[in-house]
Design a protein around this motif. Sequence first.
Motif: not given
Length: 713
Positions: A520, A548-549, A551-552, A558, A561, A565, A575-576, A579
Amino acid sequence: MDIITALAGELGIKKHQAEAAVKLIDEGNTIPFIARYRKEVTGALSDEILRNLYDRLNYLRNLEEKKNQVLASIEEQGKLTEELKAQILAAETMVVVDDLYRPYRPKRRTRATIAKEKGLEPLANIIMLQMTDKPLEKEAEAYVDAEKEVNTVDEAIDGAKDILAESVSDEADYRIHIREITMKKGRILSAAKNADEESVYEMYYEFDEALPKLAGHRILALNRGETEKVLTVKIEAPEEDILRYLEKKIIVRDNPNTTSVLKDVIADSYKRLIAPAIEREIRSTLTERAEDGAIKVFGKNLEQLLMQPPIANQIVLGWDPAFRTGCKLAVVDSTGKVLDTTVIYPTAPQNKVEESKKVLKRLITTYGITLISVGNGTASRESEMVIVDLLKELDTQVQYVIVNEAGASVYSASKLATEEFPNFDVGQRSAASIARRLQDPLAELVKIDPKSIGVGQYQHDMNQKKLGEALVGVVEDCVNKVGVDLNTASASLLEYISGISKAVAKNIVAYREENGRFTARPQLLKVSKLGPKAYEQCAGFLRISEGKNPLDATSVHPESYVATQKLLTKLGFMAEDIREGKLRGISKKISNYQTLAKELEIGELTLEDIVKELEKPARDPREDMPKPILRSDVLDMKDLTPGMVLKGTVRNVIDFGAFVDIGVHQDGLVHISQMSERFIKHPLEVVSVGDIVEVSVLSVDLKKQRIQLTMKI
């Protein structure tokens, strides 16, 4: 001077934009951070404009400091008038401030100061007033004094003339006018010291050009020819116009007792004191202007080279060609890891071609090599011939690319290369670098001093500090445009990221080695010497894939963020989904950016950037750049004939044209006049380094190893 107004005017931007940019710079924000994440504040000023603003801001602040020093010095002497103060405060360049300060600057002993010590200043004033009704010889009799070493009337008059000549020379208005008229009407002349000697400067052996028309590359060539003692260079000023101007300004009365003396004074002052200084200043100004132009071209070329697209998912054989010491080879896997190294001797004097081919075939079979990256230095041509013969004998498809190896030897002998490959010699390191610079040019080339990459002209003749700073800025902009993977980036790459120093870059790598992968972005705050300000500057440019995020892994900062969201929720995503690439086309779901930005409490430009990033997460801007030409056959210079049409890669762009690699080892020149049917001021309007262009051969000179090309096909 109102610096903000001056910056806005010079750069063609609004005053509030200049003010905002200066405030952000003064608060310690970097140019890449301001350009990417403070668009609302600056009105979306580009990194190029911001860098120009930064340079001019420093110059203008230094100018103001110089003015204050000059004013304090003159005031201390008790000679500061309101008129002089106003002139100094209004000055827009250092040169003008120097002109105004000249009469008050502490002087070394000159002919004029010696004459003043002899008490001849009153006689000089009599001459300058032009009101005496006596012959000067009569006036001068009163100043003959053996004790003061004034033994004759002529000596007294000569001393007075020296005082007046220096006084004329010190007059700021005169110098400003003379400089302007010389720049406008003057010419630069050069001649050979030995006209029979052959050299690259032959076109300058009898050279004569008007100063306003003089191109930057000619100035730098003349300077180099002069430094190498091949040429003599001088400026020819419009002397008659200048003397006429000075006489009109100084001789205000027709007095037979003083007029001829003042004409002598004016001629002496100009030829002995003013002209040499003005010539030096003009040569310096021309050089500075030429250097600025050359640095700009070098920067553009470097940017294009760094932004060349990576060749992914290929196992590459790096080939550092040489004669006596053999060709060094390094096999590099798709991640840049060196799998094997060896040396072969297919070139003179050993000429072990068949033995070398066996080694190459074994390496290709063992490691599944699909691409050979060959450096373009010594023995490159001979190596290429061996490779082409080899490729014809293979059952599998392998291609090769000639890469610019500039800087590879500098890197391979560096402390950095020693740390990276402690068990390799310089040849093995160089071969690994040649392979890697094809796989990811940016990641590899950042390890080399930008000045050593060799995509400019006359780079060794210019102000190295200025060149270095400009090129580092280019590298910073490129690295931050692309972004880097926080878990794989080298310290060399990380140190170019906004807000990260060399020490912090090493600390990031050390933290990674000690604690494992970053999962992260906020973990960066645990890195030694990386505080909240540095985190703000760097976080958006550092990517974490599989973190973990989700967006990273993007360039979303950040600080945005929470808003991102909210945006995802509003559009019905999680958010998933980032990916899995499910957010393509979300821009079509937004009907009004202005309303949505207000609702999310972010700027409209920031919202647009976030949407673009979510649609194509961590998109590499290098994808849009032309891919290198992969070859499997070779041409010789003698195979070229006028009219032959070929595809080539632009290797270097200079003021008068571009050098294009057409696959014959010797790059061909496309002169600026052969680039386009329309008039162009500079080749960069048409081509950039790395461009793939179609050219036709105009002429081939085998003796001089020169190829002339045209793009007018």
